[in-house]
Design an enzyme around this catalytic site. Sequence first.
Site, PDB file in Angstrom:
ATOM      1  N   GLY A   1     -10.292 -11.076   1.209  1.00 35.48           N
ATOM      2  CA  GLY A   1      -9.562 -11.802   2.243  1.00 35.48           C
ATOM      3  C   GLY A   1      -8.631 -12.778   1.558  1.00 35.48           C
TER       4      GLY A   1
ATOM      5  N   TYR B   1     -12.406  -2.862   5.057  1.00 29.92           N
ATOM      6  CA  TYR B   1     -11.324  -2.029   4.550  1.00 29.92           C
ATOM      7  C   TYR B   1     -11.768  -1.268   3.316  1.00 29.92           C
ATOM      8  CZ  TYR B   1      -9.154  -5.017   0.781  1.00 29.92           C
ATOM      9  OH  TYR B   1      -8.842  -5.730  -0.350  1.00 29.92           O
TER      10      TYR B   1
ATOM     11  N   GLY C   1       9.440 -13.573 -12.395  1.00 27.89           N
ATOM     12  CA  GLY C   1       9.070 -14.977 -12.479  1.00 27.89           C
ATOM     13  C   GLY C   1       8.947 -15.606 -11.110  1.00 27.89           C
TER      14      GLY C   1
ATOM     15  N   GLY D   1      -4.523  -8.959  -4.521  1.00 30.52           N
ATOM     16  CA  GLY D   1      -5.097 -10.284  -4.742  1.00 30.52           C
ATOM     17  C   GLY D   1      -4.305 -11.160  -5.696  1.00 30.52           C
TER      18      GLY D   1
ATOM     19  N   ASP E   1      -2.589 -14.157  -3.983  1.00 25.21           N
ATOM     20  CA  ASP E   1      -3.548 -15.208  -3.637  1.00 25.21           C
ATOM     21  C   ASP E   1      -3.911 -16.010  -4.886  1.00 25.21           C
ATOM     22  OD1 ASP E   1      -3.571 -13.896  -1.145  1.00 25.21           O
ATOM     23  OD2 ASP E   1      -5.266 -12.647  -1.758  1.00 25.21           O
TER      24      ASP E   1
END
Length: 321
Positions: free
Chosen positions: A45, A101, A238, A262, A265
């Site tokens: 998540g 998922y 960048g 991920g 995040d």
Amino acid sequence: MSAPPGPGPAPEPGIDAVCVGETMAVFHSADPLVAGARLTLGTGGAESNVAVALAGLGHTAAWVGRVGDDPFGRIVTDTVAGRGVDVRDVVVDPERPTGLYVKDTAPGGAGALYYRSGSAASAPSAADADRVWSRGARVVHLSGITPALSVRAAALVEHLLDRRAGGDSLRSFDVNHRPALWPARVAAPILLDLARRADIVFVGRDEAERLWGTPTAEDVRAVLPEVPVLVIKDAEHGATCFTAEETVFVPSPEVEVVEAVGAGDAFAAGYLSGLLDGLPTERRLRLGHAVAGAVLRSRSDTLEGPPEEVADIRAGGTVSR
């Protein structure tokens, strides 16, 4: 769109970040997803990924979300808690399931397959906002995934970004447009409006172009001129940070990518870690790259441990690229 009422209980001071959103149970196979393929079970998540990475970087972080009263919900909550994240405000919904998922990312695979319709995460209540404000966090982190889940979820995000609704927390918003949840033509104006309310915004250059027709970082800044801190990630090239005082670009280090899920995040967590530590913009961006690189080099959606270069960046040293 109506917003949940607030504010609620008196704040409980001391926590660095509260991350609000959906976390699902994740099934993954290293081989193509066919009959007999062996699946491993984990969690995933966007917002809890940020919370896990922040905890791994030494910060106090909480995840606020909803799971079903089922084994998957217990696995999700226990896994996130086991990574050092405060989960006391996670709600167990007795009527709706935990979202799932499947990552079928082997060559020729189907990619990410989502089973989240009608999930617990899609049905927040006004009390969820009260739980967020009660923590008195320095940063409240949200993403553009949540408003795509339901009208109620969108109202929660809108409320949490409303400066009149909560305390002095910095509002952090990752645009995180997911085309599988809603097409760009629908998402674009909503995500733009939400981003304009935030104190810190993260957006990929490619997703900004898809949403708002902005091919360069400067073009993105032109549509979000009022955001105090705007961070634009451009994959292997960048990241650029715009503030009222400066514009800073830091190139991405070379990374052998195993899986990209991920990494955005992780970048957000690295940047927020630097902000929480009071580091200058250039070092915040370098921390973002370092933490994202650690996730890119693994099959995990979350940071498994702080990369070696983190201590050097915090201390102000240079890192070889």
